[in-house]
Design a protein around this motif. Structure first.
Motif: not given
Length: 470
Positions: A3-5, A45-46, A73-74, A90-95
């Motif tokens: 769900x990232x832009x 999962x988002x 995400x909201x 929810x999956x947290x990113x590596x950024x």
């Protein structure tokens, strides 16, 4: 779901538009998690949370964070069913998020403000946060303490966790919370209840023999048709059915496998779900009216089209009235590690390899030319203004060939809209995988009020575009 832009990995995301991304994510979460009074159908999962734009470091102000990166995400958290509220994963990113002008930031999986203050407290997230593969940069204990609940991969063992508790790196309350959040979706799925109590264990409704049911095929067809975007038409479409001879040329015209992107299960070679555009066109018009050629010698293994097979193309187009070129990027070019921008000159709007030469050769014959683009990333070239019609088909998958054929012949309507901006130049791309983008305001006519921040969407991006968002 992603769900990232869109930031270059357009084959994975929904759109460059935060609002559209959020609305689609909300609908998918609702559909996946189901409407039962007691049980979840499946955990939705988002990802990739947040901010994520394809870079290791992301300079995002709070304005950018809340108006662009967090909106999807909201909306994931605002989805609701009788037995649940919000996506359960929810999956947290590596950024890393960092302030503009600095070179160091806080890893998303170790950012307590993002994971706890915003996600769990402000958005009332009740599920579990899992790391992306390799996303934990540094101390796993610090990530769990910050709000991450599950480590994806070979995580810490019990002895390590006990040492964290003893040293104060992790509190027992935070560990209990992580375990509770991980178990909650399993209880809601009925994992610990008798199968007779859980409606989703009813094999007559949800068994393996229901996969690929006729209504699924119809839905796949409708989705493919509604996703087709008619970018250009000088009046040649719809094609006449009677007496018209059509040559289908290009790697996506003869090899249906490339209509599936990397996130799809590709059917077996003899599967009825693996139908090429040439086959679908032949079924519609008859073998006497349709010829075909891949045009690229390496089509069996890649869409790179490094060398042309001109002999087969000349044979196919010899008696044809209309040449339909099925070209694009495909999984070999456009994947998780490549955004489809690679080409002779690096980041580019060009089609891979010799595909543009293939189209130009067809234009040189003087015959009518229709180009169908199978790509998630924007593509353009001199050929686009010379082709009589241009269609964007993205990756239509199992019913894609039938959908494209029906639309070209007038049996279905083009009703899709572009989910990302198609720029005049790659450096003006509104979904460029960088933040801030490497734009030249003079060349791209960027809205001058915001040359930094979230001008990576159509809201603040270039105005002299080839095809605008929507």
């Amino acid at each position: 779901m992603c769900v990232c832009v869109c930031r270059g990995r357009n084959n994975e995301g929904y759109s460059e538009c935060p609002h559209l991304t959020g609305e689609l994510a909300h609908a998918v979460v609702t559909g996946m998690q189901g409407e039962d009074e007691r049980y979840l159908q499946i955990v939705a999962g988002c990802k990739h949370y947040v901010p994520y734009d394809g870079n290791a470091l992301t300079a995002a102000s709070d304005f950018d964070l809340f108006s662009t990166y967090l909106l999807g995400f909201k909306r994931c958290m605002e989805a609701e069913g009788p037995a649940w509220k919000g996506a359960m994963n929810v999956m947290c990113s590596y950024t890393e998020q960092h302030s503009a002008g600095t070179s160091a930031g806080t890893n998303s999986c170790t950012n307590s403000r993002i994971l706890d203050t915003i996600l769990k407290q402000r958005y009332n997230f009740s599920g579990f946060v899992i790391s992306d593969l390799g996303a934990v940069d540094g101390s796993t204990a610090a990530s769990i303490a910050a709000g991450m609940d599950v480590y994806l991969g070979q995580g810490p063992n019990g002895q390590e966790v006990r040492s964290w508790l003893a040293s104060g790196k992790l509190t027992e309350a935070r560990l209990d919370d992580a375990v509770s959040r991980t178990l909650l979706p399993r209880f809601l799925e009925g994992e610990f209840d008798p199968p007779s109590m859980v409606p989703y264990w009813d094999q007559s409704k949800f068994g393996c023999d229901r996969v690929g049911a006729s209504e699924h095929h119809q839905l796949a067809y409708e989705a493919a048709v509604q996703s087709l975007v008619l970018l250009r038409n000088d009046g040649i479409l719809p094609l006449a059915k009677q007496g018209l001879k059509v040559a289908v040329i290009g790697p996506f015209g003869t090899h249906a496998r490339w209509m599936y992107n990397r996130y799809s299960h590709v059917p077996a070679t003899d599967s009825p779900l693996l139908v090429s555009l040439a086959q679908a066109m032949t079924s519609a018009l008859g073998s006497a009216q349709v010829t075909s050629a891949a045009g690229c010698s390496d089509v069996a293994t890649t869409t790179a089209c490094l060398t042309l097979d001109t002999a087969s193309v000349k044979t196919a187009e010899k008696d044809a009235d209309v040449l339909v070129y099925a070209v694009g990027t495909g999984e070999p070019i456009e994947s998780e590690t490549s955004n489809g921008s690679s080409g002779p000159a690096g980041a580019t709007l060009q089609l891979p390899g010799q595909q543009e030469a293939l189209i130009e050769a067809g234009l040189a014959t003087g015959k009518k030319v229709v180009v169908v683009l199978f790509t998630a990333s924007p593509k353009a070239g001199a050929w686009m203004s010379k082709a009589h019609a241009v269609v964007h088909a993205a990756y239509p998958q199992m019913k894609g060939a039938q959908a494209v054929t029906d639309a070209l012949l007038g049996d279905a309507q083009f009703s899709g809209r572009l989910a990302t901006t198609w720029p005049q130049h790659w450096s003006c791309n509104a979904s460029y995988p960088a933040h801030p983008p490497r734009w030249s305001p003079a060349a791209c006519e960027v809205v001058p009020a915001r040359l930094l921040g979230s001008n990576v969407t159509y809201r603040y991006g270039a105005t002299n575009v080839l095809y605008p968002f929507g």
